[in-house]
Every structure is written in C-alpha cells, then in structure tokens.
Write a protein that holds these residues in place. Structure first.
Motif, PDB file in Angstrom:
ATOM      1  N   GLY A  85       0.780  -1.229   0.000  1.00 49.20           N
ATOM      2  CA  GLY A  85       0.000   0.000   0.000  1.00 49.20           C
ATOM      3  C   GLY A  85       0.814   1.282   0.000  1.00 49.20           C
ATOM      4  N   ASN A 147      -2.149  -4.838   6.669  1.00 43.97           N
ATOM      5  CA  ASN A 147      -3.276  -5.735   6.948  1.00 43.97           C
ATOM      6  C   ASN A 147      -3.746  -5.589   8.391  1.00 43.97           C
ATOM      7  N   GLU A 150      -5.644  -2.303   8.699  1.00 41.52           N
ATOM      8  CA  GLU A 150      -6.990  -2.413   8.134  1.00 41.52           C
ATOM      9  C   GLU A 150      -7.912  -3.198   9.068  1.00 41.52           C
ATOM     10  N   SER A 194      -9.061   0.066   0.308  1.00 43.09           N
ATOM     11  CA  SER A 194      -9.446  -1.073   1.155  1.00 43.09           C
ATOM     12  C   SER A 194     -10.903  -0.975   1.596  1.00 43.09           C
TER      13      SER A 194
END
Length: 327
Positions: A85, A147, A150, A194
């Motif tokens: 990202g 991850n 998120e 996302s």
C-alpha cells in the motif's frame, strides 16, 4: 512531500470519477459495459492504480532528480502489487531516491560514458536494488502492518474511532497543507482502496473547518481582527467549503500562537464527531460539492453537524484566545 503534490491530481480525478459512478448505485459498476463501470475503470482501476507509483516516483525525484523517477515508480508499483500500500510506496520512494544518490556518488565512469548514467545505469541498478528489497525484505512486513491496520480500523470501537478522528483532525489543521496535513490526507486516501471510508470523511471535514471557523470568527468577532483579515475572511468561506485548508494560512501566519491551537481544536472535534457518527466518504476531495452525489457520503446529516460544530468551536476558540484590537 513532493510526492503527495504530484499524486494529488490523480487522487482527485480518480476519486471524483469513482464518486460519479456511485450516482447509479453502490454496486452499479459491477454491471459490465455500463457507464458506472466505465467511470469505475477510469477512477479505481486506472487513476487510483497510479496513485502509489506516482507518490513513490516523485518522492524519489525530490531526492535524486530524474534518475530517481523510474526506480521510485517501479518500487511504488511493487508496493501496490504485493499489498504494501501507500506505506510501502513511501518507503520505496525514499529508498529509490537515496539508493540512486548513493550510486551516483559511488560509480565512476570515463568522461565519454557519463551520458549513460542518468538514462541507463542509475535507473537500471537502482530499480533492481529497490525491486529486490521490496519483494524480499520490505514488502512482506509492511504488508503485514497494512493488513493489521486495516483489521484494526474495521474492528474499531467507538472510543478508538473517536481518538483516531481526533488525531487526524488535529493533523489536518496543524500545518494547513504542509507535511503533517498531507500525511493525514495520504493515510485516508490509502484506506479508500481497502473500502475503509470513515477516516477519509473525518479528514475532509477537519480540513474544511479551519477556513470556515476563521471566516465565521471574522463575522462574529470583528474586534479581534484587522480590516485586512476581515476582508480575507470572505474568500475563506469558499476555500473552506471547497476543502482548501490553506485558506487559513494568512491568519495563522499573522498570529500562529493563537490561531493554530484554535483551528486544531475545531478540526479535532470535527474529526472525532465524524468518526463517532460513523460517517463514511467515498470521494477523496471536493468539499461540500461532492456531498449531494448519491451514495458518496453515509450519514450526511451527521456529517454536516460535525463540520458545523468544528466551525463554531474554532470561531469561539479564536474569540477566547485573540485579544481585542485597540480602536
């Protein structure tokens, strides 16, 4: 933050294209051949796909000039493809810039071969080094961090959400378009891919309130401002509703000790309220002009309330902190 400045047109063009696709319904872009699908392809699949590579490429450019662009963009593209990202893109940009600079100082060629350095040797070697580092060393842990971030954002409690909104809001007002502001903005934009829309809503609202609060203060508390500042308050209304936080800069430059804490307080409250109310924003820019687009904003009424509240708090903070001017 050169990379953010170059990235911004892609973010705006892509984000508004995506926002327009939502006019036809949240899932309308899934219909192949439809106008909504075309708009999503322009915005999400094209403009947003370039976002991280452009960010990384121009961070590298700011460090190593043109030879840094290719390794930076390649590193940014790898960051996107391996799931690292925008955070991976930032790392790739700095890596590419400094590695290119190091190679430039280290490699010594005969005079007649110097022309190969900026167009062949530096881009190739730097791209190779950055690419391998991103794939084997940096990419996997950064992907894990992203991850985890998120997952945390998706599972936030109300208290965590309010705290995040508070921090992002204060960051947006702190330097009004400077590196801290851009860091918060880039964070929000990076999460749009996302499908996490809450931080972007808090960020845009908090970026609108500094000029709006100052404009309101120049109307309500004229005895705290010079004639020039009162005049500057008029265009600040438009800059505020357009999400141009820089509209507050003339006031902050004239009286930073009082203005910056005032606008940070108002923006922090706006960001916190936006997150508390569960507002989501699918467009990364546009101010109030994207709000009427169907399906772009969730909880629109509460979003407006958050912006109004922050604007009022900013104005009254200025009333408290700024002394009356002598007649």
């Amino acid at each position: 933050m050169t990379g953010v400045s170059f990235m911004l047109p892609f973010v705006v063009a892509g984000g508004l294209s995506i926002a327009l696709s939502f006019v036809f319904g949240i899932n309308a872009a899934e219909q192949e051949g439809s106008l909504a699908a075309a708009l999503m392809q322009i915005g999400g699949n094209s403009a947003f796909a370039l976002m991280v590579p452009i960010l990384a490429g121009y961070i590298a450019f700011s460090i190593a000039d043109r030879p840094g662009i290719a390794p930076g963009m390649i590193g940014g593209m790898l960051a996107s493809s391996i799931g690292a990202g925008f955070l991976g893109g930032i790392i790739a940009g700095f890596l590419a810039g400094y590695i290119t600079q190091w190679l430039k100082k280290t490699i010594k060629l005969p005079e007649n071969l110097q022309g190969l350095m900026p167009i062949l040797i530096l881009p190739f070697l730097a791209s190779l080094i950055v690419g391998l580092l991103m794939i084997y060393l940096i990419g996997p842990p950064v992907e894990g961090i992203m991850n985890g971030l998120e997952s945390w954002l998706q599972g936030m409690t109300d208290a965590n959400a309010v705290l995040l909104g508070l921090i992002l809001g204060a960051m947006m007002a702190f330097d009004m378009g400077g590196p801290v502001n851009k860091a918060a903005y880039t964070f929000g934009v990076g999460l749009l891919g996302s499908e996490i829309y809450g931080p972007m809503a808090a960020i845009m609202a908090a970026g609108m309130t500094p000029p709006l609060g100052l404009a309101l203060a120049t109307v309500l508390f004229k005895n705290r401002f010079t004639r020039q500042e009162i005049e500057a308050g008029k265009p600040a209304w438009f800059m505020g509703i357009s999400f141009i936080t820089e509209g507050a800069i003339p006031f902050a430059a004239a009286d930073p000790i009082r203005v910056i804490p005032s606008i940070m307080t108002g923006s922090a409250i706006t960001g916190a309220l936006s997150m508390l109310f569960g507002v989501g924003l699918r467009a990364p820019h546009g101010g109030i002009f994207v709000l009427p687009i169907p399906n772009v904003v969730t909880n629109l009424g509460f979003y407006a309330l958050a912006i109004i509240a922050g604007t009022i708090v900013t104005a009254f903070m200025l009333r408290i902190l700024k002394p009356k001017l002598e007649e």
